[in-house]
Motif scaffolding. Sequence first.
Motif, PDB file in Angstrom:
ATOM      1  N   THR A   1       2.545  12.624  -4.715  1.00 46.40           N
ATOM      2  CA  THR A   1       2.424  13.839  -5.212  1.00 46.40           C
ATOM      3  C   THR A   1       3.345  14.694  -5.214  1.00 46.40           C
ATOM      4  OG1 THR A   1       0.844  14.597  -4.032  1.00 46.40           O
ATOM      5  CG2 THR A   1      -0.013  13.383  -5.622  1.00 46.40           C
ATOM      6  N   ILE A   2       4.340  14.634  -4.412  1.00 44.49           N
ATOM      7  CA  ILE A   2       5.387  15.579  -3.647  1.00 44.49           C
ATOM      8  C   ILE A   2       6.146  15.932  -5.041  1.00 44.49           C
ATOM      9  CG2 ILE A   2       7.599  15.656  -2.719  1.00 44.49           C
ATOM     10  CD1 ILE A   2       6.330  14.162  -0.451  1.00 44.49           C
TER      11      ILE A   2
ATOM     12  N   LYS B   1       4.093   5.401  -2.952  1.00 49.48           N
ATOM     13  CA  LYS B   1       2.620   5.391  -3.378  1.00 49.48           C
ATOM     14  C   LYS B   1       1.779   6.452  -2.702  1.00 49.48           C
ATOM     15  CE  LYS B   1       0.442   1.392  -4.425  1.00 49.48           C
ATOM     16  NZ  LYS B   1       0.108   0.314  -4.532  1.00 49.48           N
ATOM     17  N   ASN B   2       2.322   7.012  -1.527  1.00 51.40           N
ATOM     18  CA  ASN B   2       1.770   8.190  -1.128  1.00 51.40           C
ATOM     19  C   ASN B   2       2.751   9.045  -0.721  1.00 51.40           C
ATOM     20  OD1 ASN B   2       2.428   7.416   1.641  1.00 51.40           O
ATOM     21  ND2 ASN B   2       1.244   5.626   1.158  1.00 51.40           N
TER      22      ASN B   2
ATOM     23  N   GLY C   1       5.604   9.658  -7.729  1.00 49.75           N
ATOM     24  CA  GLY C   1       6.023   8.552  -6.901  1.00 49.75           C
ATOM     25  C   GLY C   1       7.622   8.230  -7.022  1.00 49.75           C
ATOM     26  N   ILE C   2       8.347   9.112  -7.907  1.00 46.55           N
ATOM     27  CA  ILE C   2       9.691   9.197  -8.269  1.00 46.55           C
ATOM     28  C   ILE C   2      10.402   9.605  -6.951  1.00 46.55           C
ATOM     29  CG2 ILE C   2      11.511   9.753  -9.709  1.00 46.55           C
ATOM     30  CD1 ILE C   2       9.622   7.714 -10.663  1.00 46.55           C
TER      31      ILE C   2
ATOM     32  N   GLU D   1       0.898  -1.353   0.158  1.00 44.81           N
ATOM     33  CA  GLU D   1       0.065   0.080   0.126  1.00 44.81           C
ATOM     34  C   GLU D   1       0.858   1.264   0.089  1.00 44.81           C
ATOM     35  OE1 GLU D   1      -2.561  -0.364   3.202  1.00 44.81           O
ATOM     36  OE2 GLU D   1      -3.969  -1.818   2.136  1.00 44.81           O
ATOM     37  N   ASP D   2       2.320   1.256   0.454  1.00 43.22           N
ATOM     38  CA  ASP D   2       2.860   2.527   0.693  1.00 43.22           C
ATOM     39  C   ASP D   2       3.964   2.609  -0.478  1.00 43.22           C
ATOM     40  OD1 ASP D   2       1.823   3.357   3.318  1.00 43.22           O
ATOM     41  OD2 ASP D   2       2.509   1.557   3.708  1.00 43.22           O
ATOM     42  N   VAL D   3       4.675   1.310  -0.762  1.00 35.69           N
ATOM     43  CA  VAL D   3       5.785   1.265  -1.698  1.00 35.69           C
ATOM     44  C   VAL D   3       5.900   0.583  -2.643  1.00 35.69           C
ATOM     45  CG1 VAL D   3       7.299   2.470   0.461  1.00 35.69           C
ATOM     46  CG2 VAL D   3       7.047  -0.120  -0.175  1.00 35.69           C
TER      47      VAL D   3
END
Length: 301
Positions: free
Chosen positions: A122-123, A147-148, A130-131, A85-87
Amino acid sequence: MKKLTFQVKNQKGRIDKVIAENFTDYSRSQVQHWLKEELVTANGKIVKANYKVANMDEIEITLPTPEVLDIQAENIPLEIVYEDEDVAVINKPQGMVVHPATSHTSGTLVNALMYHIKDLSTINDVVRPGIVHRIDKDTSGLLMIAKNDKAHESLAEQLKNHTSERKYIALVHGVIPHEKGTIEAPIARHKTDRKKQAVIEGGKPAITHFTVLERFGEYTLVELKLETGRTHQIRVHMNYIGHAVAGDPIYAPRKTLKGHGQFLHAKILGFTHPTTGERMTFEVDEPQIFKETLESLRKMQ
């Protein structure tokens, strides 16, 4: 509106040159455009391109709103080594650019990620969802994907603090006589060739550790561990000590082996999971052309 800031430390010369050395993702012509548009200040005052910096100057650049690119999800084959869910962890093939730019808005890793992975951080704006970090187009291997935004911040902090693990293997020119070594040499954009990076006094600190794995007639297979993540760091450092990465179209003296770019592969990636705190390590084999080349060199021994 995004701002770039830094303090001048032991650097001299025109401000456009100094800014380009500090922010190697931007060309000197781009920096000169910012100066022309009065987007750059030194100690709070707008300056021109011919301004000569002084030690401890506080430089601030107000970046213009970037051009909005139409980035589309594309059904491009993608090897997802791990996902939760995270990576996610991706094995990027040689020849694939990591993220879009005005010159290429399709066929990149980001286009593939947008198709295969539902949620991405979205950073880093719409161009780089995601990059967290990059590897060069013609370098293969492992990349961690956020992923977040919470996961992104954690992974980026690990890179900054050198607590993540990144190990590469490379086939380099020449025979390295010693078993291990550390290259500690600052890197900045090349003074005359803007496509290159170089070891330059006053550049950003860069540290690469290497261990010899195997020696051949005219080549050496090495494992490399990064402490820092400068643009082209391994390629620049190995060229600096006289052992350029084989197949490197920019830094190697000649192309002597059949391949698709440099023989450089991000083989091992380790990090602490942003949510669970578990230490995770991944490893992938080098591309087939890399394996075949090593076998050919072994037979010639």
